[in-house]
Write a protein that holds these residues in place. Sequence first.
Motif, PDB file in Angstrom:
ATOM      1  N   VAL A 189       0.834  -1.199   0.000  1.00 52.01           N
ATOM      2  CA  VAL A 189       0.000   0.000   0.000  1.00 52.01           C
ATOM      3  C   VAL A 189       0.867   1.246   0.000  1.00 52.01           C
ATOM      4  N   ASP A 190       0.552   2.179  -0.892  1.00 53.98           N
ATOM      5  CA  ASP A 190       1.116   3.524  -0.827  1.00 53.98           C
ATOM      6  C   ASP A 190       0.314   4.296   0.214  1.00 53.98           C
ATOM      7  N   VAL A 191       0.948   4.595   1.328  1.00 53.31           N
ATOM      8  CA  VAL A 191       0.250   5.239   2.439  1.00 53.31           C
ATOM      9  C   VAL A 191       0.278   6.757   2.247  1.00 53.31           C
ATOM     10  N   SER A 192      -0.884   7.367   2.304  1.00 55.35           N
ATOM     11  CA  SER A 192      -0.932   8.825   2.238  1.00 55.35           C
ATOM     12  C   SER A 192      -1.226   9.449   3.596  1.00 55.35           C
ATOM     13  N   HIS A 193      -2.033   8.747   4.420  1.00 57.11           N
ATOM     14  CA  HIS A 193      -2.422   9.312   5.711  1.00 57.11           C
ATOM     15  C   HIS A 193      -2.478   8.229   6.790  1.00 57.11           C
ATOM     16  N   SER A 194      -2.220   8.663   8.000  1.00 55.39           N
ATOM     17  CA  SER A 194      -2.398   7.835   9.184  1.00 55.39           C
ATOM     18  C   SER A 194      -3.064   8.724  10.229  1.00 55.39           C
ATOM     19  N   SER A 195      -3.070   8.284  11.462  1.00 56.42           N
ATOM     20  CA  SER A 195      -3.651   9.104  12.520  1.00 56.42           C
ATOM     21  C   SER A 195      -2.900   8.856  13.813  1.00 56.42           C
ATOM     22  N   GLY A 244     -16.935   8.499  -1.314  1.00 55.57           N
ATOM     23  CA  GLY A 244     -17.221   9.751  -0.632  1.00 55.57           C
ATOM     24  C   GLY A 244     -16.273  10.065   0.499  1.00 55.57           C
ATOM     25  N   LEU A 245     -15.477   9.090   0.924  1.00 55.66           N
ATOM     26  CA  LEU A 245     -14.479   9.320   1.965  1.00 55.66           C
ATOM     27  C   LEU A 245     -13.096   9.390   1.330  1.00 55.66           C
ATOM     28  N   SER A 246     -12.376  10.470   1.593  1.00 61.67           N
ATOM     29  CA  SER A 246     -10.984  10.550   1.167  1.00 61.67           C
ATOM     30  C   SER A 246     -10.117   9.825   2.183  1.00 61.67           C
ATOM     31  N   ALA A 247      -8.854   9.614   1.828  1.00 63.33           N
ATOM     32  CA  ALA A 247      -7.929   8.987   2.773  1.00 63.33           C
ATOM     33  C   ALA A 247      -7.786   9.848   4.024  1.00 63.33           C
ATOM     34  N   GLU A 248      -7.762  11.165   3.842  1.00 69.75           N
ATOM     35  CA  GLU A 248      -7.675  12.049   5.007  1.00 69.75           C
ATOM     36  C   GLU A 248      -8.922  11.919   5.869  1.00 69.75           C
ATOM     37  N   ASP A 249     -10.096  11.848   5.234  1.00 65.92           N
ATOM     38  CA  ASP A 249     -11.340  11.639   5.986  1.00 65.92           C
ATOM     39  C   ASP A 249     -11.276  10.339   6.791  1.00 65.92           C
ATOM     40  N   ALA A 250     -10.795   9.284   6.135  1.00 67.62           N
ATOM     41  CA  ALA A 250     -10.744   7.977   6.794  1.00 67.62           C
ATOM     42  C   ALA A 250      -9.869   8.014   8.034  1.00 67.62           C
ATOM     43  N   MET A 251      -8.775   8.778   7.987  1.00 67.68           N
ATOM     44  CA  MET A 251      -7.896   8.848   9.133  1.00 67.68           C
ATOM     45  C   MET A 251      -8.341   9.892  10.153  1.00 67.68           C
ATOM     46  N   VAL A 270      -4.798  13.865  12.562  1.00 69.39           N
ATOM     47  CA  VAL A 270      -4.512  13.160  11.322  1.00 69.39           C
ATOM     48  C   VAL A 270      -3.041  13.382  10.976  1.00 69.39           C
ATOM     49  N   VAL A 271      -2.387  12.331  10.481  1.00 69.86           N
ATOM     50  CA  VAL A 271      -0.987  12.415  10.081  1.00 69.86           C
ATOM     51  C   VAL A 271      -0.911  12.342   8.559  1.00 69.86           C
ATOM     52  N   ASP A 272      -0.462  13.430   7.945  1.00 70.68           N
ATOM     53  CA  ASP A 272      -0.197  13.430   6.504  1.00 70.68           C
ATOM     54  C   ASP A 272       1.204  12.888   6.324  1.00 70.68           C
ATOM     55  N   VAL A 273       1.288  11.628   5.914  1.00 71.35           N
ATOM     56  CA  VAL A 273       2.575  10.938   5.861  1.00 71.35           C
ATOM     57  C   VAL A 273       3.498  11.560   4.812  1.00 71.35           C
ATOM     58  N   ARG A 274       2.946  12.220   3.844  1.00 74.92           N
ATOM     59  CA  ARG A 274       3.753  12.791   2.766  1.00 74.92           C
ATOM     60  C   ARG A 274       4.257  14.177   3.061  1.00 74.92           C
ATOM     61  N   ALA A 275       3.737  14.808   4.113  1.00 77.06           N
ATOM     62  CA  ALA A 275       4.086  16.200   4.429  1.00 77.06           C
ATOM     63  C   ALA A 275       5.519  16.313   4.960  1.00 77.06           C
TER      64      ALA A 275
END
Length: 328
Positions: A31-37, A115-122, A323-328
Amino acid sequence: MRALLLTRSPDLSAAVTDVSEADLPGGDVLVDVSHSSLNYKDGLAITGRGKIVRGAFPFVPGIDLAGTVAESASDDWAPGDRVVLTGWGTGEDRWGGYAERARASAEHLVRLPDGLSAEDAMWIGTAGFTAALSVLALEAHGVAPGGGPVAVTGASGGVGSMATALLAAAGHEVSAVTGTASAHDYLRALGAAEIVGRETLAEASDPPLQKGVWAGAVDSVGGTTLAALLAQARRHACVAACGLAGGPDLATTVFPFILRGVTLAGIDSNTAPPDLRERAWGRLADAAAAGHLAAVEKTVIGLDDLVEWAGRIVDGDTVGRVVVDVRA
């Protein structure tokens, strides 16, 4: 790839560094991870204040992740599929979400609802998922709107915020239990009908049966608070126990169970079966689409901010979800 790496030699340390993809644990989906929490459990892992990590060091924590499938050896998933992963030992037994890539077992992934973005999900994350499981448990045991007040302890935290919003949206009279005075307006915005000071439930449940107050409860605190909820539960109430921020011990009696028919429902978000996961995420997606979760406060941080925020969440110095933006 960048990751927050925990090392122990002999003291625990946490730092953002480059790690090799070859070090990822086994799994049939990459998985390419974009967000965590950031959850309370993650805070304990990063600060070392709790024995959360059971895998070998060095270790990547993070019990949640969301992103897209990069590679798959499973017929269930294809590159580009949007997925969310919570539980199943992620961030505890096996490397977690605080890295730009992760490997997972196909059966542990859930398709991200439309309807849920990865950021929403986290923003929802394990906290929202746990809250949804708790609400489903109350409903399964007959707790219905109009049946009396439903208590939510630790109400300004991640699980509490989501539970308050979900219950209020379903029409329940929510009593938000908190010790954070500055969170009162926030909790009312989530739909709480009443704010209850946590000291009300902080004393030992003596006598073991008290005036019946609660038709139901979602408890993320445990300890004395959970014992007090049980002592104050109405006949045939259900209390969903989903956390231990106040401690793991439970000093109670059988009286609430055999004299009032109270149900103590344990909520295990870690190994919840796939069908229940899909139901919970569907409930959350519907609530988000309807705007019922909009008031849940969200703070977005990057990997480099995790060490500071881990200390804050363990100290109770956060509101809502991080929320953690892993790419930031």
